[in-house]
Design a protein around this motif. Sequence first.
Motif, mmCIF file in Angstrom:
data_model
loop_
_atom_site.group_PDB
_atom_site.id
_atom_site.type_symbol
_atom_site.label_atom_id
_atom_site.label_comp_id
_atom_site.label_asym_id
_atom_site.label_seq_id
_atom_site.Cartn_x
_atom_site.Cartn_y
_atom_site.Cartn_z
ATOM 1 N N LEU A 299 0.830 -1.203 0.000
ATOM 2 C CA LEU A 299 0.000 0.000 0.000
ATOM 3 C C LEU A 299 0.866 1.257 0.000
ATOM 4 O O LEU A 299 0.577 2.221 -0.722
ATOM 5 N N ILE A 300 1.944 1.259 0.776
ATOM 6 C CA ILE A 300 2.835 2.425 0.826
ATOM 7 C C ILE A 300 3.551 2.609 -0.513
ATOM 8 O O ILE A 300 3.601 3.718 -1.066
ATOM 9 N N VAL A 301 4.094 1.522 -1.051
ATOM 10 C CA VAL A 301 4.847 1.616 -2.299
ATOM 11 C C VAL A 301 3.933 1.998 -3.461
ATOM 12 O O VAL A 301 4.239 2.932 -4.214
ATOM 13 N N ALA A 302 2.813 1.311 -3.605
ATOM 14 C CA ALA A 302 1.911 1.589 -4.722
ATOM 15 C C ALA A 302 1.275 2.974 -4.588
ATOM 16 O O ALA A 302 1.154 3.704 -5.581
ATOM 17 N N GLY A 303 0.875 3.348 -3.375
ATOM 18 C CA GLY A 303 0.263 4.661 -3.185
ATOM 19 C C GLY A 303 1.231 5.803 -3.445
ATOM 20 O O GLY A 303 0.892 6.778 -4.114
ATOM 21 N N SER B 282 14.977 -1.241 -0.118
ATOM 22 C CA SER B 282 14.161 -0.246 0.577
ATOM 23 C C SER B 282 12.907 0.058 -0.225
ATOM 24 O O SER B 282 12.825 -0.221 -1.426
ATOM 25 N N ARG B 283 11.939 0.646 0.456
ATOM 26 C CA ARG B 283 10.719 1.050 -0.238
ATOM 27 C C ARG B 283 10.987 2.182 -1.221
ATOM 28 O O ARG B 283 10.395 2.234 -2.296
ATOM 29 N N ALA C 299 -3.847 7.426 -12.686
ATOM 30 C CA ALA C 299 -3.641 6.973 -11.314
ATOM 31 C C ALA C 299 -3.943 5.481 -11.174
ATOM 32 O O ALA C 299 -3.200 4.749 -10.506
ATOM 33 N N VAL C 300 -5.016 5.019 -11.794
ATOM 34 C CA VAL C 300 -5.363 3.595 -11.723
ATOM 35 C C VAL C 300 -4.288 2.747 -12.394
ATOM 36 O O VAL C 300 -3.886 1.694 -11.884
ATOM 37 N N TYR C 301 -3.792 3.217 -13.540
ATOM 38 C CA TYR C 301 -2.742 2.471 -14.235
ATOM 39 C C TYR C 301 -1.466 2.394 -13.390
ATOM 40 O O TYR C 301 -0.862 1.320 -13.263
ATOM 41 N N ALA C 302 -1.068 3.514 -12.806
ATOM 42 C CA ALA C 302 0.146 3.525 -11.993
ATOM 43 C C ALA C 302 -0.007 2.642 -10.759
ATOM 44 O O ALA C 302 0.924 1.924 -10.368
ATOM 45 N N PHE C 303 -1.174 2.662 -10.145
ATOM 46 C CA PHE C 303 -1.396 1.857 -8.939
ATOM 47 C C PHE C 303 -1.385 0.370 -9.274
ATOM 48 O O PHE C 303 -0.765 -0.437 -8.556
ATOM 49 N N MET C 304 -2.055 -0.012 -10.349
ATOM 50 C CA MET C 304 -2.101 -1.424 -10.715
ATOM 51 C C MET C 304 -0.726 -1.936 -11.139
ATOM 52 O O MET C 304 -0.372 -3.092 -10.882
ATOM 53 N N THR C 305 0.055 -1.085 -11.789
ATOM 54 C CA THR C 305 1.408 -1.487 -12.183
ATOM 55 C C THR C 305 2.270 -1.791 -10.966
ATOM 56 O O THR C 305 3.018 -2.784 -10.947
ATOM 57 N N ALA C 306 2.170 -0.957 -9.940
ATOM 58 C CA ALA C 306 2.987 -1.161 -8.740
ATOM 59 C C ALA C 306 2.418 -2.246 -7.835
ATOM 60 O O ALA C 306 3.174 -2.945 -7.157
ATOM 61 N N TRP C 307 1.115 -2.409 -7.811
ATOM 62 C CA TRP C 307 0.482 -3.328 -6.866
ATOM 63 C C TRP C 307 0.780 -4.795 -7.212
ATOM 64 O O TRP C 307 1.037 -5.601 -6.329
#
Length: 297
Positions: free
Chosen positions: A91-95, A160-161, A222-230
């Motif tokens: 959550l921290i990394v993706a957010g 690291s994060r 934002a959705v694309y960036a979050f899904m890529t990292a998640w």
Amino acid sequence: MPSTVATPRPRGRQPASPMAPPRSFLWSRRIFLTLLTGFVLLPVYVMVSSSLKPLQDVSGKFRWLPSGLTIRPYIDIWSTVPLAHYFMNSLIVAGTATVCSVAIAVFAAYAVSRYSFRGKRVFTITVLSTQMFPGILFLLPLFLLYVNIGNATGVALFGSRGGLILTYLTFSLPFSIWMLIGYFDSVPRDLDEAALVDGCGPLGALFRVVVPAAVPGIVAVAVYAFMTAWGEVLFASVMTNDATRTLAVGLQGYSTLNDVYWNQIMAASLVVSVPVVAGFLLLQRYLVTGLTAGAVK
């Protein structure tokens, strides 16, 4: 004055419109969509049914109908591995990666869309061309770069994060900038000029006029960036350690040398997918609009 007599409508099936598709096409489409729906929902059914079975039921021969249902796997997933800790890391990394990607992409896309400067075309082509390279191509260079930076400056990027967030920015930023450029181009420049006449500066025109008009495109980015990292696995498995491990890598903890907890893996996979599915359902209207505008431009 002659009386008018209503002409009775002919009974029976009305003739089809000349523009209507043939019935064979309609039935073929229904059959195809039914089969496609079953193909998509079949893995979901396997995940849900397996997550509600005892371990002995999923370790042997697969059965389509479970002999008994239990919610014990959903309770045990939090103690078998530190899933809550992995969840917080993801959550921290993706957010953070999402917020940074959107913030940088908004300023970069607005500059490209509204201003002319030397090297503008080279910049846009370079940003778009980065999407041609596979992610694994950057794995070893980033690993060596982070290790050398840590040895030279003491800044711990590897493991690291912060290092993982920078890694995800290298993938989400180019596409985010390119997509927002197309969306900002669709916003009329007259709105910017009207804001400037009213006394707003360039930043005021951006945040008071352009950004509210480009909300669907920003949400799509934002959705694309979050899904890529998640859901990323490759870089997270190399760039993290036990303290910074994310969910995508932490799910491997349910597989031990002695046994594989298939029911807990399925239960954890469903729990992990809840934030992405919920966010997609809530933002679906903005996402479709933003992706369509970005694709047209």
